[in-house]
Design a protein around this motif. Structure first.
Motif: not given
Ligand SMILES: *Cc1c(COP(=O)(O)O)cnc(C)c1O
Length: 429
Positions: A83, A95-97, A243
């Motif tokens: 991320e 960022a988030l996955c 993402a």
């Protein structure tokens, strides 16, 4: 961050990322390990309580530090390192996955919208995104207005006080139509003049086709990027992932959504993306797109091909817009790896394209009939009959997605080999 880290080029930064991460005892490892721990030792009740308390509660005005890890689904180190590096790649705050591109897109839209809200989206969308908008969001009473985003007036007219997002892909699957991100950001800004934060229209771009190597939507004023990690970023075709990259304020609601709906990216899939995919993105994309240019030119000159749509061709209808928007971090034109072409098809029933693709499927050594894109292997498919089946036939034809259309994702093979196989396939048509 070391003092001069951010001064390095993106090509270098994609390889080294955060370089030294506090998420892991990194000092003696050149490659980060795969974490594989569903749960985490908490040392004391007080530390456990603090971890739960701090989860999804970033203190006002602070950026997040390394969290107290509790349980994989909430947050975990390998995914966290990926991320951090994806945020660098897209130029976002965070960022988030997610477990897939669709998990990322649905989480993003469901975090932005609640019952009664609306989304203005381009009328041509990735098949599953189209189905999400048509079948699932309306069940949550989130309305969707599908319009032609290449027409700025249509977009302005479609925005209502309930609109919370303008959503699109660019280039658009499969014909590589380009939406002007800067224009969309301008329209959102106009609509947002008197709106409170929670009612603002956010510009959300699916950047899967271009990848952050070829285009960074946030730099043109988009608010949020969604993407599939399964494609160019993953690159090797071994893992599914997605993402969302965007501003700080999105982090807490989105990670809360991910915790509760449960679509977190597995660290075992984050790891190859972190170690192989993202670090090799720049060098793969340079090769993909020089091959795509040659393949597009070959097809353009072929008598059995009706038209070729590749943003790198001067004949591309939106060539100037492509040149403005699709640029690598050095500023060079970066038209990407995807080529769309229509085989000449007087009956408009798709038979010649099927003959070509079936021949390739059975006889080609280096071109594979398969969906997906951005991988080291060259892939071909027929959007009308495959990836775009969710769209009714008459709508597809009206949109210009024809039965004779083929989509190629150029890989790393020798381009002369690819062209030879295409030539042999076209001889069967
Ligand atoms: C593949 C793809 C998605 C969905 O990603 P998954 O990882 O397959 O869930 C979304 N948008 C575009 C443009 C894609 O190509």
């Amino acid at each position: 961050m070391s003092p001069n880290e951010s001064s390095h080029s993106i090509r270098t930064r994609l390889i080294h990322g955060e370089n030294v991460s506090q998420r892991w005892e990194y000092n003696h490892l050149v490659v980060p390990p795969i974490t594989s721990s569903a749960t985490y030792r908490l040392d004391s009740v007080a530390r456990g309580a603090q971890g739960f308390h701090e989860f999804a509660h970033t203190p006002e005005g602070e950026t997040r530090q390394v969290p107290i890890y509790i349980y994989d689904r909430l947050d975990e180190p390998t995914r966290g390192m990926l991320e951090d590096n994806l945020a660098i790649a897209e130029g976002g705050d965070m960022a988030l996955c997610f477990a897939s591109g669709m998990a990322a897109i649905s989480a993003c839209l469901c975090t932005l919208c609640t019952a009664g809200d609306r989304i203005v989206a381009h009328k041509v969308l990735y098949g599953c995104t189209y189905s999400l908008m048509r079948n699932w969001l309306p069940r949550q009473r989130v309305g969707v207005d599908l319009v032609d985003l290449t027409n700025v007036e249509h977009v302005r007219q479609a925005i209502t006080p309930q609109t919370r997002a303008i959503y699109f892909e660019t280039p658009i699957n499969p014909q590589m139509t380009i939406i002007d991100i800067e224009e969309m950001a301008k329209i959102a800004a106009e609509a947002n003049v008197n709106r409170p934060e929670h009612e603002k229209v956010r510009v959300v771009v699916d950047n899967t086709f271009a990848s952050p190597y070829c285009q960074r939507p946030l730099s043109f004023g988009a608010d949020i990027v969604c993407c599939s990690l399964t494609k160019s970023i993953g690159g090797f075709g071994t893992d599914i992932g997605g993402a969302v990259i965007g501003p700080h304020w999105l982090h807490d609601p989105l990670i809360l959504y991910r915790k509760d709906f449960g679509g977190s990216l597995s660290p075992r899939s984050a790891w190859p993306t972190l170690v192989y995919g993202l670090p090799s993105l720049a060098t793969r994309m340079v090769n993909y797109q020089s091959t795509a240019m040659r393949v597009a030119k070959f097809l353009e000159d072929h008598p059995k091909v009706e038209r070729v749509l590749y943003p790198g061709l001067e004949s591309f209808p939106q060539y100037q817009l492509a040149r403005k928007q699709m640029r690598d971090a050095r500023g060079d034109f970066a038209p990407g790896c995807m080529v769309y072409f229509d085989v000449k098809d007087p009956e408009q029933a798709g038979k010649p394209a099927a003959r070509l693709i079936d021949w390739i499927a059975q006889n080609s050594y280096c071109i594979t009939l398969a969906v997906s894109l951005g991988q080291i292997k060259t892939l071909i498919e027929c959007p009308y009959n495959m990836t775009h089946t969710a769209i009714p036939d008459d709508e597809k034809r009206a949109l210009g997605v024809l039965p004779g259309g083929c989509r190629i994702s150029c890989g790393l093979e020798d381009r002369d080999d690819l062209i030879r196989d295409l030539e042999a396939g076209l001889a069967q048509v």
